[in-house]
Enzyme design. Structure first.
Site, PDB file in Angstrom:
ATOM      1  N   CYS A  30       5.733  42.236  20.396  1.00 12.91           N
ATOM      2  CA  CYS A  30       4.251  41.685  20.252  1.00 12.91           C
ATOM      3  C   CYS A  30       3.573  41.507  21.687  1.00 12.91           C
ATOM      4  O   CYS A  30       2.475  41.450  21.619  1.00 12.91           O
ATOM      5  CB  CYS A  30       4.507  40.117  19.850  1.00 12.91           C
ATOM      6  SG  CYS A  30       5.139  39.868  18.068  1.00 12.91           S
ATOM      7  N   HIS A  34      -2.575  36.631  21.616  1.00 12.27           N
ATOM      8  CA  HIS A  34      -1.631  37.066  20.501  1.00 12.27           C
ATOM      9  C   HIS A  34      -1.659  36.211  19.264  1.00 12.27           C
ATOM     10  O   HIS A  34      -1.608  35.034  19.394  1.00 12.27           O
ATOM     11  CB  HIS A  34      -0.187  37.399  20.791  1.00 12.27           C
ATOM     12  CG  HIS A  34       0.878  37.765  19.827  1.00 12.27           C
ATOM     13  ND1 HIS A  34       0.623  38.744  19.103  1.00 12.27           N
ATOM     14  CD2 HIS A  34       1.884  36.964  19.422  1.00 12.27           C
ATOM     15  CE1 HIS A  34       1.542  38.978  18.004  1.00 12.27           C
ATOM     16  NE2 HIS A  34       2.386  37.772  18.389  1.00 12.27           N
ATOM     17  N   ASN A  77       0.154  38.190  11.767  1.00 10.14           N
ATOM     18  CA  ASN A  77       0.603  38.615  13.160  1.00 10.14           C
ATOM     19  C   ASN A  77       1.152  39.903  12.810  1.00 10.14           C
ATOM     20  O   ASN A  77       1.832  40.480  12.283  1.00 10.14           O
ATOM     21  CB  ASN A  77       2.005  37.817  13.274  1.00 10.14           C
ATOM     22  CG  ASN A  77       2.694  38.208  14.520  1.00 10.14           C
ATOM     23  OD1 ASN A  77       2.449  39.145  15.132  1.00 10.14           O
ATOM     24  ND2 ASN A  77       3.824  37.334  14.884  1.00 10.14           N
TER      25      ASN A  77
HETATM   26  O1  UT7 Z   1       5.083  37.233  17.268  1.00  6.05           O
HETATM   27  C1  UT7 Z   1       6.201  36.775  17.838  1.00  6.05           C
HETATM   28  C2  UT7 Z   1       5.979  35.136  18.008  1.00  6.05           C
HETATM   29  N1  UT7 Z   1       6.251  34.495  16.665  1.00  6.05           N
HETATM   30  C3  UT7 Z   1       5.994  33.246  16.585  1.00  6.05           C
HETATM   31  O2  UT7 Z   1       5.445  32.833  17.596  1.00  6.05           O
HETATM   32  C4  UT7 Z   1       6.337  32.797  15.466  1.00  6.05           C
HETATM   33  C5  UT7 Z   1       6.685  31.226  15.823  1.00  6.05           C
HETATM   34  N2  UT7 Z   1       7.018  30.101  14.692  1.00  6.05           N
HETATM   35  C6  UT7 Z   1       6.263  29.936  13.917  1.00  6.05           C
HETATM   36  O3  UT7 Z   1       5.124  30.226  13.849  1.00  6.05           O
HETATM   37  C7  UT7 Z   1       6.954  28.638  13.013  1.00  6.05           C
HETATM   38  O4  UT7 Z   1       7.805  28.174  13.659  1.00  6.05           O
HETATM   39  C8  UT7 Z   1       7.029  28.963  11.491  1.00  6.05           C
HETATM   40  C9  UT7 Z   1       5.671  29.355  10.816  1.00  6.05           C
HETATM   41  C10 UT7 Z   1       7.696  30.284  11.539  1.00  6.05           C
HETATM   42  C11 UT7 Z   1       7.523  27.979  10.800  1.00  6.05           C
HETATM   43  O5  UT7 Z   1       6.911  26.886  10.647  1.00  6.05           O
HETATM   44  P1  UT7 Z   1       7.731  25.418  11.173  1.00  6.05           P
HETATM   45  O6  UT7 Z   1       6.649  24.266  11.009  1.00  6.05           O
HETATM   46  O7  UT7 Z   1       8.380  25.451  12.222  1.00  6.05           O
HETATM   47  O8  UT7 Z   1       8.601  25.189   9.423  1.00  6.05           O
HETATM   48  P2  UT7 Z   1      10.093  25.099   9.631  1.00  6.05           P
HETATM   49  O9  UT7 Z   1      10.707  26.509  10.017  1.00  6.05           O
HETATM   50  O10 UT7 Z   1      10.461  23.899  10.332  1.00  6.05           O
HETATM   51  O11 UT7 Z   1      10.142  24.792   8.000  1.00  6.05           O
HETATM   52  C12 UT7 Z   1       9.661  23.679   7.351  1.00  6.05           C
HETATM   53  C13 UT7 Z   1      10.192  23.717   5.878  1.00  6.05           C
HETATM   54  C14 UT7 Z   1      11.718  24.211   5.650  1.00  6.05           C
HETATM   55  O12 UT7 Z   1      11.926  23.487   4.389  1.00  6.05           O
HETATM   56  P3  UT7 Z   1      12.868  22.334   4.605  1.00  6.05           P
HETATM   57  O13 UT7 Z   1      14.012  22.443   5.344  1.00  6.05           O
HETATM   58  O14 UT7 Z   1      11.909  21.426   5.298  1.00  6.05           O
HETATM   59  O15 UT7 Z   1      13.174  21.630   3.239  1.00  6.05           O
HETATM   60  C15 UT7 Z   1      11.241  25.679   5.223  1.00  6.05           C
HETATM   61  O16 UT7 Z   1      12.395  26.086   4.505  1.00  6.05           O
HETATM   62  O17 UT7 Z   1       9.368  24.937   5.247  1.00  6.05           O
HETATM   63  C16 UT7 Z   1      10.179  25.695   4.432  1.00  6.05           C
HETATM   64  N3  UT7 Z   1       9.420  27.005   4.440  1.00  6.05           N
HETATM   65  C17 UT7 Z   1       8.515  27.193   3.559  1.00  6.05           C
HETATM   66  N4  UT7 Z   1       8.059  26.871   2.504  1.00  6.05           N
HETATM   67  C18 UT7 Z   1       7.197  27.461   1.718  1.00  6.05           C
HETATM   68  C19 UT7 Z   1       9.653  27.918   5.490  1.00  6.05           C
HETATM   69  N5  UT7 Z   1       8.893  29.130   5.050  1.00  6.05           N
HETATM   70  C20 UT7 Z   1       8.208  28.707   4.091  1.00  6.05           C
HETATM   71  C21 UT7 Z   1       7.176  29.462   3.192  1.00  6.05           C
HETATM   72  N6  UT7 Z   1       6.573  28.731   2.228  1.00  6.05           N
HETATM   73  N7  UT7 Z   1       7.060  30.602   3.555  1.00  6.05           N
END
Ligand code: UT7
Length: 328
Positions: free
Chosen positions: A118, A255, A285
């Protein structure tokens, strides 16, 4: 210190290209266990473009390059350097940059790819800037182009909803900027990498290990934390190097990974959200393409105008991260 009449890399024009097919969150939710509500709330993403048959990283890169050349008033024959930043090349080799060169009909120039995921566009911009300053290039096409849809695991909802395809390009050309209060062109670039974090964001395949292309894997929360810390730090570092106060910046072109990362970084630096270019809602992204895609969008819709002080920043797998300051 710059000499009184320093050679700088000026931004002569910008361009971008997107695949024909736009996929909304609602459409994605028909095949992936997700919802428009979750994606919008956690990321700010509403849609992304997905490459179809015949659309590749190199074809998108070439289209973005043509648009940037047209905007700059230059022609393909003026170009003596092409750098494509990509982690999703058409083939392992040759470099996608040489494919772009052939598509543009340039018989001889320097052409190679840069791979910093990225952050690739920042890395490519830095190399082109250095070559222009050193006198080994005069007119460079710097392109960020990706087709991440082809390395996504479409059964992994934690990653597949986050990415999209596209390309953005700028034309950099050598210019003499008189030492003054408002010099033009690229003023400072800062790059970083920390390979201890390889396993937080990576692709689980490659020619020398599995002999497969592999799929993207990410520990999202860890990446999120590092992103806010590293981006705030490198933004401070690059503005200090350029001798520019944070409140003198007209636009930040970040980004586009997650709306929450953009907001948290801006808050940390006391930057007004009005000065941040946001396209993550419509492009998602697009890795190395995201900064030049956002830049071109803001130039074409009239937000960024000539003379504006613009800061670019990105962070990605490796980790790699970086920032640049330019007067457009
Ligand atoms: O380009 C390189 C740089 N990349 C980034 O900067 C990405 C950085 N990270 C992020 O943007 C975020 O961490 C994410 C968007 C990837 C995830 O957001 P989050 O608020 O950290 O969510 P999480 O991983 O803590 O997941 C929360 C919940 C989980 O369920 P439980 O365990 O709480 O029951 C996941 O299973 O959301 C669930 N979940 C989803 N639900 C519906 C994860 N993905 C999805 C989805 N739809 N697509």
């Amino acid at each position: 210190m710059n000499s009184p009449s320093a050679r700088r890399a000026m931004i002569a024009g910008t361009g971008s290209a997107l695949p024909a097919r736009c996929v909304t969150n609602a459409e994605l939710a028909k095949t992936v266990d997700t919802s428009d509500e979750w994606i919008v709330e956690r990321t700010g993403i509403r849609a992304r473009y997905i490459a179809g048959e015949g659309e590749t990283t190199a074809t998108l890169a070439a289209d973005a390059a043509r648009a940037a050349l047209e905007a700059s008033g230059m022609v393909a024959g003026d170009v003596d350097l092409i750098i494509v930043a990509t982690a999703t090349p058409d083939q392992t080799f040759p470099a996608s940059a040489t494919k772009v060169q052939a598509m543009l009909g340039i018989p001889d120039c320097v052409a190679f790819d840069v791979q910093a995921v990225c952050s690739g566009f920042l890395y490519a911009m830095s190399v082109a800037d250095s070559m222009i300053r050193a006198g080994s290039a005069r007119t460079a096409l710097v392109i960020g182009a990706e087709t991440f849809s082809r390395i996504l695991d479409w059964e992994d909802r934690t990653t597949c909803v986050l990415f999209g395809d596209g390309a953005g390009a700028i034309v950099l050309t050598a210019g003499d900027s008189e030492e003054s209060a408002t010099p033009s062109g690229i003023l400072a670039v800062k790059l970083h990498a920390d390979g201890r974090h390889n396993q937080l964001l990576y692709v689980d395949g490659g020619p020398s290990t599995t002999q497969t292309v592999g799929k993207l894997r990410m520990k999202g929360q860890d990446v999120f934390r590092h992103a806010v810390t590293n981006l705030a730090a490198v933004l401070r570092e690059v503005t200090e190097t350029a001798g520019i106060a944070m409140d003198a910046i007209d636009w930040v072109v970040p980004h586009q990974a997650n709306r929450r990362i953009l907001d948290a970084t801006a808050r940390k630096l006391g930057l007004s959200p009005d000065r941040i270019v946001v396209t993550v809602d419509r492009h998602a992204n697009t890795s190395a393409a995201s900064v030049p895609l956002a830049f071109d969008a803001a130039v074409r819709d009239g937000r960024i105008t000539r003379g504006d002080l613009v800061v670019f920043e990105a962070m990605g797998g490796g980790f790699t991260w970086g920032a640049a300051v330019a007067r457009y």
